[in-house]
Each structure stands twice: as structure tokens, then as C-alpha cells.
Write an enzyme that holds these catalytic residues in place. Structure first.
Site, mmCIF file in Angstrom:
data_model
loop_
_atom_site.group_PDB
_atom_site.id
_atom_site.type_symbol
_atom_site.label_atom_id
_atom_site.label_comp_id
_atom_site.label_asym_id
_atom_site.label_seq_id
_atom_site.Cartn_x
_atom_site.Cartn_y
_atom_site.Cartn_z
ATOM 1 N N THR A 166 0.870 -1.165 0.000
ATOM 2 C CA THR A 166 0.000 0.000 0.000
ATOM 3 C C THR A 166 0.909 1.218 0.000
ATOM 4 O O THR A 166 2.028 1.141 0.507
ATOM 5 C CB THR A 166 -0.861 0.024 1.280
ATOM 6 O OG1 THR A 166 -1.691 -1.126 1.311
ATOM 7 C CG2 THR A 166 -1.734 1.274 1.367
ATOM 8 N N ARG A 194 -12.062 -8.541 -2.881
ATOM 9 C CA ARG A 194 -11.373 -8.491 -1.592
ATOM 10 C C ARG A 194 -10.971 -7.060 -1.256
ATOM 11 O O ARG A 194 -10.447 -6.336 -2.077
ATOM 12 C CB ARG A 194 -10.138 -9.377 -1.618
ATOM 13 C CG ARG A 194 -9.306 -9.359 -0.331
ATOM 14 C CD ARG A 194 -8.118 -8.425 -0.423
ATOM 15 N NE ARG A 194 -7.257 -8.477 0.777
ATOM 16 C CZ ARG A 194 -6.219 -7.676 0.981
ATOM 17 N NH1 ARG A 194 -5.886 -6.768 0.083
ATOM 18 N NH2 ARG A 194 -5.509 -7.769 2.095
ATOM 19 N N GLY A 196 -8.694 -4.983 1.604
ATOM 20 C CA GLY A 196 -7.762 -5.058 2.716
ATOM 21 C C GLY A 196 -8.067 -3.973 3.723
ATOM 22 O O GLY A 196 -9.202 -3.495 3.835
ATOM 23 N N ASP A 197 -7.047 -3.543 4.449
ATOM 24 C CA ASP A 197 -7.270 -2.522 5.464
ATOM 25 C C ASP A 197 -7.218 -1.107 4.915
ATOM 26 O O ASP A 197 -7.713 -0.177 5.542
ATOM 27 C CB ASP A 197 -6.266 -2.670 6.602
ATOM 28 C CG ASP A 197 -4.824 -2.517 6.146
ATOM 29 O OD1 ASP A 197 -4.556 -2.637 4.944
ATOM 30 O OD2 ASP A 197 -3.962 -2.290 7.004
ATOM 31 N N THR A 217 0.359 -1.180 6.386
ATOM 32 C CA THR A 217 0.510 -1.854 5.105
ATOM 33 C C THR A 217 0.886 -3.316 5.305
ATOM 34 O O THR A 217 1.207 -3.742 6.411
ATOM 35 C CB THR A 217 1.567 -1.138 4.232
ATOM 36 O OG1 THR A 217 1.625 -1.769 2.953
ATOM 37 C CG2 THR A 217 2.926 -1.169 4.876
ATOM 38 N N GLY A 220 -3.486 -6.741 5.420
ATOM 39 C CA GLY A 220 -4.607 -5.996 5.977
ATOM 40 C C GLY A 220 -5.553 -6.830 6.800
ATOM 41 O O GLY A 220 -6.235 -6.318 7.698
#
Length: 307
Positions: A166, A194, A196-197, A217, A220
């Protein structure tokens, strides 16, 4: 005191972000401009154009931006076909009553505001995706792809050394305003849809200028479980230094023993502009963070230390 912090993927965008701050732009604008450079660089395989596709060969981008003064946020998830997800996320924050748009809704909104369209899958990414399929699928399965179940292949990508990065930007401007942003093309070879965070406020990004800002990063799935970015800022609220807050949050991740497990790198600044980064395990010399302070000519980049 103006300052910027970015992780290694964000280094290429720092000159644009620094120039924005030096020109009197807000922390929000500096974050957007810096990340925008990263998103447009096809050599960065975990962010924007050039990102490694999902299992279907599509590049789905996620981005978030947060105003540390008002706590307003803008988020897009699984956005396809547009170059600068971070700019679309900012417009979500500024034009809509909503905080988050995903998938077809995010793409519709991007078109509505006149965001820049782009073919996000480069020839290099297409070739990588095809080679991966040929390596892991039988001839029969390959001929029918993408028909049939995909879940087992997501587990194969989970066990591979593939891009999961990220770009993170945390900024403090001349008026004391703080902002943060994240952008990613996500887990390489991920199951379609999907998230992630990065697009989850509190997990991969949180900013409250009274106390500080944090961005995360790598895996996540870990920070989502613990609301890591919010936890770091809350620790600083309750008196922890930025280093203590980062290390405590990293230890919480290390302490997880069940479910899918993976490494995380945490980046944070406090309200005074102190910065710290830490990873839950040694991620190698290429994993670094960069910090620029007002009055210095160049950002200083360092290897991200392990817990």
C-alpha cells in the site's frame, strides 16, 4: 511545523507532496498529490496502474483519505478503470453524504465527477497473470477459466511471495492541519472484491490531529481484526509516545495465533510531528519509510525496523 511521512512505495511522490506543502496547500492536498504520483507509476506493482491483477486479471483499487481536523473520511473500494483512486476518495468525502463507495457504485461516481479513465492493467501485469495461471492451473481448468470455484487459488496466492503493499501518506501543514491517505491495488491474485485494510478507516488509516495519525501496510487481514490504526492514535491520546503506540500495536498483531496470519508494517506521527515505523517481523532491506521536515532539502528514508 510542516512534515510528511510516507512508506517506501510512496517515495516517488514525495517531491510533489513537499512542493504542495511549501506552496501553501493543505495537508489533504499534499496527501492527494503525493499518492497520485504513486498511483500513476506502472513500476509500482502494489498501487494503481501496474498493480498485479486479481484472479480474474482485473486491477481493483482501494483508497482512503481522512481529514484529521474534522474526522471526515472518503473511501473507495474495488474501483476499476480509473487512474487516481485517492482523488475519487477525496471527492466522496467532499461531494457526498456518504463515506464509502465500492465496486460499480465507485466506478459510476468516478465517471460522474469526470475522473481520469485508464487501462489499469499493463502488459507486464497481463503477462504476469497469464504466467501465474499457466503455472498453477491444469490445462482443463485453464481452458475453462474463470468458470468454477476460485477460493482454492486465493489460498495459493496467500502462500506466495507476491505484492501486498500500500502507499501511505501522513501530513502536517503550516496551519497545523493533519491528514492521511492510503491507496493500493491490493493483494496480488486476490479473490475478486477483496478489500484489505487500506479502505477501512480505523484498520489501515486513522487521523485525529489532536493526537496523531497512523497508516498500515502489508497483511490488511491482521489490522482489520484489531483496528490497528485507530488503536495507535488512541494510545497516543492516552499518553503513549508515537514509538510506544506503534510497538504496542505491533505486539498485539504478533500475539494473534489463529486465523490467517501475516506481517504488518505500522507508520505513525504524533501531533508534534514526531514519526515512527515498525514491522511485526523483518521484511527486508527494501521495506522502508521516509520522513520530510520543513527546512530540510530532502526526505530521509530509513529501513523499517522489526519489533
Amino acid at each position: 511545523m510542516m512534515m510528511l511521512m510516507a512508506n517506501g512505495e510512496g517515495e516517488i511522490g514525495l517531491p510533489a507532496a513537499v512542493a504542495a506543502l511549501q506552496g501553501g496547500a493543505s495537508a489533504l492536498t499534499a496527501v492527494e498529490r503525493g499518492i497520485g504520483v504513486v498511483e500513476a507509476d506502472p513500476s509500482i506493482h502494489s498501487v494503481g496502474r501496474g498493480g498485479i491483477p486479481n484472479l480474474l486479471g482485473e486491477v481493483e483499487c482501494d483508497a482512503a483519505i481522512m481529514n484529521g481536523r474534522t474526522l471526515q473520511v472518503g473511501v473507495v473500494g474495488a474501483l476499476q478503470g480509473y487512474l487516481n483512486a485517492i482523488s475519487v476518495a477525496r471527492q466522496v468525502m467532499e461531494r457526498l453524504p456518504h463515506a464509502v463507495l465500492a465496486g460499480d457504485g465507485a466506478r459510476r461516481f468516478a465517471a460522474e465527477i469526470g475522473a481520469r479513465k485508464a487501462d489499469m492493467v499493463t502488459e507486464e501485469a497481463r503477462a504476469f497473470h497469464r504466467q501465474w495461471l499457466e503455472k498453477h492451473l491444469s490445462d482443463e481448468r485453464l481452458a475453462a477459466w474463470p468458470e468454477g470455484p476460485l477460493a482454492e487459488y486465493a489460498w495459493i496466492t496467500a502462500k506466495s511471495v507476491m505484492a501486498k503493499g500500500t502507499t501511505i501518506y501522513l501530513a502536517l501543514d503550516e496551519q497545523g492541519r493533519m491528514a492521511g491517505g492510503t491507496s493500493t491495488s491490493g493483494w496480488a491474485g486476490k479473490y475478486p472484491g477483496r478489500l484489505g485494510d487500506s479502505p477501512i478507516i480505523g484498520a489501515g488509516l486513522y487521523v485525529d490531529e489532536r493526537y496523531g495519525a497512523c497508516g498500515c501496510t502489508h497483511t490488511g487481514e491482521m489490522t482489520i481484526r484489531l483496528s490497528t490504526a485507530h488503536a495507535v492514535v488512541q494510545s497516543m491520546k492516552h499518553g503513549a509516545t508515537v514509538e510506544e503506540a506503534c510497538r504496542d500495536a505491533a505486539q498485539e498483531i504478533v500475539d494473534l495465533k489463529e486465523g490467517f496470519l501475516g506481517p504488518v508494517a505500522i507508520h505513525a506521527i504524533d501531533a508534534k510531528g514526531n514519526a515512527h515505523a515498525v514491522s511485526t517481523r523483518d521484511l527486508g532491506e527494501k521495506i522502508k519509510y521516509c520522513v520530510w521536515f520543513e527546512g530540510t532539502s530532502q526526505p530521509e528514508c530509513r529501513r523499517t525496523p522489526a519489533l
